[in-house]
Design a protein around this motif. Structure first.
Motif, short mmCIF file in Angstrom:
data_model
loop_
_atom_site.label_atom_id
_atom_site.label_comp_id
_atom_site.label_asym_id
_atom_site.label_seq_id
_atom_site.Cartn_x
_atom_site.Cartn_y
_atom_site.Cartn_z
N MET A 1 0.87 -1.17 0.00
CA MET A 1 0.00 0.00 0.00
C MET A 1 0.91 1.22 0.00
O MET A 1 1.90 1.26 0.74
CB MET A 1 -0.89 -0.01 1.25
CG MET A 1 -2.03 0.98 1.26
SD MET A 1 -3.09 0.64 2.70
CE MET A 1 -4.26 1.98 2.58
N SER A 2 0.62 2.19 -0.84
CA SER A 2 1.50 3.35 -0.94
C SER A 2 1.61 4.07 0.40
O SER A 2 0.67 4.05 1.20
CB SER A 2 0.98 4.33 -2.00
OG SER A 2 -0.19 4.99 -1.55
N GLU A 3 2.75 4.67 0.63
CA GLU A 3 2.98 5.37 1.89
C GLU A 3 1.94 6.46 2.12
O GLU A 3 1.47 6.67 3.24
CB GLU A 3 4.38 5.97 1.91
CG GLU A 3 4.77 6.56 3.25
CD GLU A 3 6.22 7.00 3.30
OE1 GLU A 3 6.56 7.80 4.19
OE2 GLU A 3 7.00 6.54 2.43
N GLU A 4 1.55 7.12 1.06
CA GLU A 4 0.54 8.18 1.18
C GLU A 4 -0.80 7.62 1.65
O GLU A 4 -1.45 8.17 2.53
CB GLU A 4 0.35 8.88 -0.18
CG GLU A 4 -0.68 9.99 -0.14
CD GLU A 4 -0.93 10.59 -1.51
OE1 GLU A 4 -1.83 11.44 -1.62
OE2 GLU A 4 -0.25 10.19 -2.47
N LYS A 5 -1.21 6.50 1.05
CA LYS A 5 -2.47 5.86 1.45
C LYS A 5 -2.40 5.37 2.89
O LYS A 5 -3.37 5.48 3.64
CB LYS A 5 -2.80 4.71 0.51
CG LYS A 5 -3.43 5.11 -0.80
CD LYS A 5 -3.91 3.87 -1.55
CE LYS A 5 -4.66 4.25 -2.81
NZ LYS A 5 -5.17 3.05 -3.52
N VAL A 6 -1.27 4.79 3.24
CA VAL A 6 -1.10 4.29 4.61
C VAL A 6 -1.24 5.43 5.61
O VAL A 6 -1.96 5.31 6.62
CB VAL A 6 0.28 3.61 4.77
CG1 VAL A 6 0.57 3.34 6.25
CG2 VAL A 6 0.33 2.31 3.99
N ASP A 7 -0.57 6.53 5.34
CA ASP A 7 -0.62 7.68 6.26
C ASP A 7 -2.04 8.21 6.40
O ASP A 7 -2.50 8.52 7.51
CB ASP A 7 0.31 8.79 5.78
CG ASP A 7 1.78 8.43 5.92
OD1 ASP A 7 2.09 7.49 6.68
OD2 ASP A 7 2.63 9.08 5.28
N ARG A 8 -2.75 8.33 5.28
CA ARG A 8 -4.12 8.86 5.33
C ARG A 8 -5.06 7.89 6.04
O ARG A 8 -5.94 8.30 6.79
CB ARG A 8 -4.63 9.15 3.92
CG ARG A 8 -3.96 10.37 3.28
CD ARG A 8 -4.72 10.89 2.07
NE ARG A 8 -4.71 9.93 0.97
CZ ARG A 8 -5.80 9.32 0.50
NH1 ARG A 8 -6.98 9.56 1.05
NH2 ARG A 8 -5.71 8.48 -0.52
N PHE A 9 -4.84 6.59 5.82
CA PHE A 9 -5.67 5.58 6.48
C PHE A 9 -5.50 5.64 7.99
O PHE A 9 -6.48 5.72 8.74
CB PHE A 9 -5.29 4.18 5.97
CG PHE A 9 -5.87 3.06 6.79
CD1 PHE A 9 -7.21 2.74 6.71
CD2 PHE A 9 -5.06 2.33 7.67
CE1 PHE A 9 -7.75 1.71 7.47
CE2 PHE A 9 -5.58 1.31 8.43
CZ PHE A 9 -6.93 0.99 8.33
N PHE A 10 -4.26 5.61 8.47
CA PHE A 10 -4.03 5.63 9.91
C PHE A 10 -4.48 6.94 10.54
O PHE A 10 -5.01 6.95 11.66
CB PHE A 10 -2.56 5.36 10.22
CG PHE A 10 -2.15 3.92 10.03
CD1 PHE A 10 -2.94 2.91 10.53
CD2 PHE A 10 -0.98 3.59 9.35
CE1 PHE A 10 -2.58 1.58 10.35
CE2 PHE A 10 -0.61 2.28 9.18
CZ PHE A 10 -1.41 1.27 9.67
N GLU A 11 -4.28 8.04 9.84
CA GLU A 11 -4.71 9.33 10.36
C GLU A 11 -6.22 9.34 10.57
O GLU A 11 -6.72 9.82 11.60
CB GLU A 11 -4.30 10.45 9.40
CG GLU A 11 -4.68 11.84 9.89
CD GLU A 11 -4.27 12.94 8.92
OE1 GLU A 11 -4.66 14.11 9.15
OE2 GLU A 11 -3.58 12.63 7.93
N GLU A 12 -6.96 8.80 9.59
CA GLU A 12 -8.41 8.78 9.73
C GLU A 12 -8.87 7.83 10.83
O GLU A 12 -9.77 8.15 11.60
CB GLU A 12 -9.06 8.38 8.40
CG GLU A 12 -10.59 8.39 8.50
CD GLU A 12 -11.27 8.12 7.18
OE1 GLU A 12 -12.31 8.76 6.93
OE2 GLU A 12 -10.79 7.25 6.42
N VAL A 13 -8.26 6.66 10.91
CA VAL A 13 -8.63 5.70 11.95
C VAL A 13 -8.41 6.30 13.33
O VAL A 13 -9.27 6.21 14.21
CB VAL A 13 -7.82 4.39 11.79
CG1 VAL A 13 -7.94 3.53 13.06
CG2 VAL A 13 -8.32 3.61 10.59
N ARG A 14 -7.27 6.93 13.54
CA ARG A 14 -6.99 7.57 14.82
C ARG A 14 -8.06 8.61 15.15
O ARG A 14 -8.58 8.65 16.27
CB ARG A 14 -5.62 8.24 14.80
CG ARG A 14 -4.43 7.31 14.74
CD ARG A 14 -3.12 8.10 14.80
NE ARG A 14 -1.95 7.26 14.62
CZ ARG A 14 -1.29 7.14 13.47
NH1 ARG A 14 -1.70 7.80 12.38
NH2 ARG A 14 -0.22 6.36 13.39
#
Length: 217
Positions: free
Chosen positions: A22-35
């Motif tokens: 998973m691209s680093e950008e997608k990973v960052d946005r995913f975790f940011e939203e989950v948090r």
């Protein structure tokens, strides 16, 4: 014993995670939203020990490991609907379904031992007799293999567990206690088999003739 049980639960999601990538950008946005989504509903967010570790979200003893494929962990039954509602609000992922597995109990060692007595004392000796039964009195079974099988069937999951050996902890204590009692009364007959590595403990259920001789039947 009226003790709260949690459920090992997997909340399956689709976030674009493909074959471990998973691209680093997608990973960052995913975790940011989950948090953000879980913190907004009162969950405590705990970061992983290492940079690439997935975070966890906690509400009491409900604990979810937040991976891009699923959020998983022990969940209080009353929290399942809440988590599902939170996940339906996601924009970087889509909530798919909820899979529920084993119960997880919040018990001390002594409470867990008491649980086994309460749940199994009426039937456990019958299980031992059946498990150690052989066709002839000169045939025996491996004691440790049979005890491990019985313990594996009885063992419950708890928050305390650190060891996944089937016959460890309170369930092992319970099984040994019953085993020793039945050996002492003559309902189980012990023996030893000599092997290259030493003496292998073996056991069998006493025959009807042996039980009659000691006034069991």
């Amino acid at each position: 014993m009226n003790k709260t049980a949690y459920i090992e639960t997997y909340f399956r999601i689709e976030s674009g995670y493909d074959c471990g990538y998973m691209s680093e950008e997608k990973v960052d946005r995913f975790f940011e939203e989950v948090r953000h989504l879980f913190a907004e509903k009162g969950f405590l967010v705990k970061e992983g020990k290492y940079k690439d570790d997935c975070p966890e979200v906690h509400l009491g003893k409900t604990c979810l490991y937040c991976h891009p494929q699923s959020l998983s962990g022990p969940v209080l039954k009353e929290h399942i609907e809440l988590v599902e509602k939170i996940l339906t609000q996601g924009t970087t992922f889509q909530y798919l379904r909820t899979d529920m597995y084993d119960e997880v109990f919040d018990l001390t060692e002594e409470e867990e031992l008491a649980y086994y007595h309460e749940m199994h004392d009426m039937t456990i000796e019958g299980i031992f007799r059946e498990s150690f039964q052989t066709k002839r009195s000169n045939l025996y079974k491996s004691r440790e293999q049979v005890l491990e099988t019985i313990a594996g069937k009885l063992r419950i999951r708890t928050f305390r567990e650190k060891c996944f050996l089937a016959n460890a902890g309170p369930v092992g204590r319970y099984i040994r206690e019953i085993y020793e009692k039945m050996v002492a009364t003559g309902e189980l007959v012990e023996g030893y088999k000599h092997t290259d590595s030493g003496k292998l403990p073996i056991c069998r259920t006493a025959t009807a003739k042996e039980l009659k001789r000691i006034n069991i039947i």
